[in-house]
Write an enzyme that holds these catalytic residues in place. Sequence first.
Site, PDB file in Angstrom:
ATOM      1  N   ALA A 109      42.123  60.346  51.572  1.00 40.40           N
ATOM      2  CA  ALA A 109      41.692  61.686  52.012  1.00 40.40           C
ATOM      3  C   ALA A 109      40.719  62.196  50.943  1.00 40.40           C
ATOM      4  O   ALA A 109      41.116  62.886  50.014  1.00 40.40           O
ATOM      5  CB  ALA A 109      42.904  62.597  52.152  1.00 40.40           C
ATOM      6  N   ALA A 110      39.436  61.852  51.086  1.00 46.01           N
ATOM      7  CA  ALA A 110      38.563  61.820  49.901  1.00 46.01           C
ATOM      8  C   ALA A 110      37.650  63.018  49.689  1.00 46.01           C
ATOM      9  O   ALA A 110      37.196  63.246  48.564  1.00 46.01           O
ATOM     10  CB  ALA A 110      37.718  60.545  49.935  1.00 46.01           C
ATOM     11  N   ALA A 111      37.282  63.773  50.728  1.00 48.45           N
ATOM     12  CA  ALA A 111      36.258  64.823  50.542  1.00 48.45           C
ATOM     13  C   ALA A 111      36.846  66.031  49.800  1.00 48.45           C
ATOM     14  O   ALA A 111      38.015  66.351  50.004  1.00 48.45           O
ATOM     15  CB  ALA A 111      35.727  65.273  51.904  1.00 48.45           C
ATOM     16  N   PRO A 112      36.050  66.681  48.935  1.00 45.32           N
ATOM     17  CA  PRO A 112      34.625  66.429  48.686  1.00 45.32           C
ATOM     18  C   PRO A 112      34.324  65.372  47.626  1.00 45.32           C
ATOM     19  O   PRO A 112      33.160  65.176  47.284  1.00 45.32           O
ATOM     20  CB  PRO A 112      34.143  67.808  48.208  1.00 45.32           C
ATOM     21  CG  PRO A 112      35.324  68.391  47.497  1.00 45.32           C
ATOM     22  CD  PRO A 112      36.527  67.921  48.265  1.00 45.32           C
ATOM     23  N   GLY A 113      35.334  64.692  47.100  1.00 44.64           N
ATOM     24  CA  GLY A 113      35.035  63.545  46.256  1.00 44.64           C
ATOM     25  C   GLY A 113      35.342  63.709  44.773  1.00 44.64           C
ATOM     26  O   GLY A 113      34.983  62.845  43.970  1.00 44.64           O
ATOM     27  N   LYS A 115      38.173  63.372  43.214  1.00 45.74           N
ATOM     28  CA  LYS A 115      39.026  62.292  42.710  1.00 45.74           C
ATOM     29  C   LYS A 115      38.385  60.942  42.965  1.00 45.74           C
ATOM     30  O   LYS A 115      38.528  60.017  42.166  1.00 45.74           O
ATOM     31  CB  LYS A 115      40.423  62.400  43.336  1.00 45.74           C
ATOM     32  CG  LYS A 115      41.095  63.700  42.943  1.00 45.74           C
ATOM     33  CD  LYS A 115      42.498  63.834  43.436  1.00 45.74           C
ATOM     34  CE  LYS A 115      43.021  65.242  43.184  1.00 45.74           C
ATOM     35  NZ  LYS A 115      42.340  66.278  44.011  1.00 45.74           N
ATOM     36  N   ASP A 176      45.760  62.005  48.393  1.00 50.62           N
ATOM     37  CA  ASP A 176      45.663  63.407  47.943  1.00 50.62           C
ATOM     38  C   ASP A 176      45.679  64.213  49.247  1.00 50.62           C
ATOM     39  O   ASP A 176      44.636  64.507  49.816  1.00 50.62           O
ATOM     40  CB  ASP A 176      44.367  63.575  47.148  1.00 50.62           C
ATOM     41  CG  ASP A 176      44.238  64.948  46.534  1.00 50.62           C
ATOM     42  OD1 ASP A 176      45.240  65.466  46.022  1.00 50.62           O
ATOM     43  OD2 ASP A 176      43.123  65.500  46.557  1.00 50.62           O
ATOM     44  N   CYS A 229      48.219  70.016  46.320  1.00 51.54           N
ATOM     45  CA  CYS A 229      48.009  71.219  45.510  1.00 51.54           C
ATOM     46  C   CYS A 229      48.808  72.360  46.119  1.00 51.54           C
ATOM     47  O   CYS A 229      48.297  73.450  46.314  1.00 51.54           O
ATOM     48  CB  CYS A 229      46.524  71.549  45.389  1.00 51.54           C
ATOM     49  SG  CYS A 229      45.696  71.742  46.972  1.00 51.54           S
TER      50      CYS A 229
END
Length: 302
Positions: A109-113, A115, A176, A229
Amino acid sequence: MIGERGLARYRTIIPRWREFVDACTRPLPVTIRVNTLRASPRDVRDRLTRKGFSLIPIAWSEDLFRVETPRVSKTIEHWLGMFYIQEAVQTLPVRVLSPQPGETILDMAAAPGGKCTHIASCMRNRGALIANEPVGKRQPSLMANINRLGVLNTTVTSYRGESFPMHARFDRVLLDAPCSAEGTLRKESTLRDGATRSAIARLSRLQQRLILRAYDLLKPGGTLVYSTCTFAPEENEGTVSHLLSKRDALLDQITLPFPAERGIIAWNDEEYAPEVARCARIYPHQIDSGGGFIARLRKPAR
Ligand code: SAM
């Protein structure tokens, strides 16, 4: 104000409640993570200091600085990808994941990037990183950050994580997860009342599907980091307990470079797997950042 109907439900699990409430109402410090693919911490510190920015090192990470002066995003160093503006707490999941050069890694679950680019810098651009993001309108920011930071070992995909294809297996997976984001309340004041119960219930059902797929995508001996978070136990210890009840996952004890709280094993009428005490809960008053939760799981080697 911390709303009685929302975050106040965590009064019994968050230590030093008054300090927590005070920290939540203070502005979030601006921190930058140096992108070691483009520059060293010393380069960035010297260049920004010469331009009049005031940088304070963060004691527990040599790549992180707190910036006391506004508008650091308007500098040429930012445009050149020498650093990424990132909450200090958001750098911890990748630290716990411990990516290595040459590995095959999935950021589910990568955006906005934030991590994803951190993982690539730990890999020194070697190996293969898949940055997955199913929400179309969030992909341009992910791709822009990958380009700006000089990430070369990454492919972007757009699957729903829970049905990510099983053609390949990974050394490490970062999940994430999409979450109720209560830990970001210092920058998003509408969250001070906490998330609604229905949102938490919907998200925890999604997280349970995501964590099972993330685990199934590991090679034997592989490592999964699950992070959020949010403070909601249903989305944190609840999700990890779900995985432990369905798979043979091993849960590691997390050690952070500062004292953090352990995962909670009971909440209201719920009991979680006792091992979840090995997870970490991070609160805004403890590191003067946002809040978060981290679990590290391993698939047994065959
Ligand atoms: N890891 C990112 C970073 O550090 O910049 C932040 C990720 S954010 C907490 C969660 C992401 O999950 C959002 O970009 C959201 O669009 C994405 N998402 C939502 N539903 C998803 C799903 N079913 N599978 C995978 N990702 C999903």
